[in-house]
Write a protein that holds these residues in place. Sequence first.
Motif, PDB file in Angstrom:
ATOM      1  N   PRO A 172       0.813  -1.222   0.000  1.00  0.00           N
ATOM      2  CA  PRO A 172       0.000   0.000   0.000  1.00  0.00           C
ATOM      3  C   PRO A 172       0.839   1.262   0.000  1.00  0.00           C
ATOM      4  O   PRO A 172       0.321   2.361  -0.214  1.00  0.00           O
ATOM      5  CB  PRO A 172      -0.803  -0.122   1.302  1.00  0.00           C
ATOM      6  N   TYR A 173       2.141   1.120   0.210  1.00  0.00           N
ATOM      7  CA  TYR A 173       3.020   2.273   0.283  1.00  0.00           C
ATOM      8  C   TYR A 173       3.588   2.679  -1.067  1.00  0.00           C
ATOM      9  O   TYR A 173       4.269   3.706  -1.163  1.00  0.00           O
ATOM     10  CB  TYR A 173       4.191   1.987   1.231  1.00  0.00           C
ATOM     11  N   PHE A 174       3.361   1.889  -2.104  1.00  0.00           N
ATOM     12  CA  PHE A 174       3.962   2.205  -3.398  1.00  0.00           C
ATOM     13  C   PHE A 174       3.426   3.536  -3.915  1.00  0.00           C
ATOM     14  O   PHE A 174       2.217   3.758  -3.997  1.00  0.00           O
ATOM     15  CB  PHE A 174       3.680   1.109  -4.421  1.00  0.00           C
ATOM     16  N   ASP A 175       4.323   4.437  -4.298  1.00  0.00           N
ATOM     17  CA  ASP A 175       3.987   5.770  -4.796  1.00  0.00           C
ATOM     18  C   ASP A 175       4.471   5.865  -6.237  1.00  0.00           C
ATOM     19  O   ASP A 175       5.663   6.082  -6.494  1.00  0.00           O
ATOM     20  CB  ASP A 175       4.664   6.831  -3.920  1.00  0.00           C
ATOM     21  N   GLU A 176       3.561   5.695  -7.169  1.00  0.00           N
ATOM     22  CA  GLU A 176       3.955   5.651  -8.579  1.00  0.00           C
ATOM     23  C   GLU A 176       4.532   6.978  -9.056  1.00  0.00           C
ATOM     24  O   GLU A 176       5.502   7.000  -9.821  1.00  0.00           O
ATOM     25  CB  GLU A 176       2.772   5.248  -9.453  1.00  0.00           C
ATOM     26  N   HIS A 177       3.966   8.085  -8.597  1.00  0.00           N
ATOM     27  CA  HIS A 177       4.446   9.398  -9.043  1.00  0.00           C
ATOM     28  C   HIS A 177       5.883   9.631  -8.592  1.00  0.00           C
ATOM     29  O   HIS A 177       6.753  10.021  -9.388  1.00  0.00           O
ATOM     30  CB  HIS A 177       3.537  10.503  -8.491  1.00  0.00           C
ATOM     31  N   ALA A 178       6.155   9.383  -7.315  1.00  0.00           N
ATOM     32  CA  ALA A 178       7.510   9.580  -6.793  1.00  0.00           C
ATOM     33  C   ALA A 178       8.494   8.601  -7.427  1.00  0.00           C
ATOM     34  O   ALA A 178       9.645   8.952  -7.723  1.00  0.00           O
ATOM     35  CB  ALA A 178       7.510   9.416  -5.279  1.00  0.00           C
ATOM     36  N   THR A 179       8.037   7.372  -7.657  1.00  0.00           N
ATOM     37  CA  THR A 179       8.896   6.362  -8.275  1.00  0.00           C
ATOM     38  C   THR A 179       9.276   6.771  -9.688  1.00  0.00           C
ATOM     39  O   THR A 179      10.447   6.685 -10.089  1.00  0.00           O
ATOM     40  CB  THR A 179       8.194   4.999  -8.294  1.00  0.00           C
ATOM     41  N   ARG A 180       8.299   7.247 -10.445  1.00  0.00           N
ATOM     42  CA  ARG A 180       8.567   7.661 -11.827  1.00  0.00           C
ATOM     43  C   ARG A 180       9.568   8.823 -11.869  1.00  0.00           C
ATOM     44  O   ARG A 180      10.473   8.853 -12.706  1.00  0.00           O
ATOM     45  CB  ARG A 180       7.266   8.053 -12.520  1.00  0.00           C
ATOM     46  N   ALA A 181       9.419   9.767 -10.953  1.00  0.00           N
ATOM     47  CA  ALA A 181      10.332  10.914 -10.921  1.00  0.00           C
ATOM     48  C   ALA A 181      11.765  10.452 -10.638  1.00  0.00           C
ATOM     49  O   ALA A 181      12.725  10.945 -11.249  1.00  0.00           O
ATOM     50  CB  ALA A 181       9.869  11.916  -9.865  1.00  0.00           C
TER      51      ALA A 181
END
Length: 275
Positions: A172-181
């Motif tokens: 539940p902690y996965f942050d797609e926006h931050a990961t992509r950046a």
Amino acid sequence: MEKLIDANGVQLCVETFGDATHPAILLIHGAGASMLGWESDLCSAIAGHGRFVVRYDNRDTGRSVSYPPGKPGYSLSDMTRDAVGVLDALGIERAHVVGRSMAGAIALTLGVDHPDRVASLTFVTTSTGEDDLPPMSEEFLAHTPENPDPTDTAAVVEFVTDLLKAYSGGSPYFDEHATRALVEEDVARTNNIASALTNHFLIDFDGPTSGGFGDIAVPALVVHGELDPVFPLPHGEALRDAIPGAELLVLQGAGHEVPRQLWGTFVSALVAHTR
């Protein structure tokens, strides 16, 4: 600030955080990942607890030396000597070594073959590699497509972002926006993205020559994600059991990564372990 150094006969890109007079923590990332996988905010948080934090790009990642795609001219023992070379270049006699995923094997080899350079070991989301441990999850394997065209930057960013989402194991902690950046930043600074995507998976895993996990003689901490789809939790439990006196920290709700929401837990454990 990042800088290029000569270590073990090759050029590696290194960055440090904190006061060099404080106890050193050497962070080594796993296959295909540059030092940015140890996020700068995380490194600063560790340094804020009185530690001198060192991260670096392994061969074929980031700004470090790269080899032709599919033809890595080195083995795992070479990467271990790279870590020793980083310590030498920075004038560090002994460090608390943290190995993540594939770099757990580098940490093991450092601890067994170079024990005079290691103050403690921390193994993050890694494995003993025993054949009877659970395989990668079917869900993870279903989300690992063929590598993209390395000349198509957008496709590479999409591929790595999707791969890291699969690594999260449904966390539940996965942050797609931050990961992509972060992936965009990493791809932009990588010397040879084709080599970064392939070469670590082709090297010779020659490992230590002086023993195994049972021969580790420094304090050891095992950190493992509850939902890790690459090395399911029994891998972490087996690793704890294989190392004399090792402790296990299970990151609840985490996959193969250390999510920002659990940095406090991870940093507290690492600071206590390296005290």
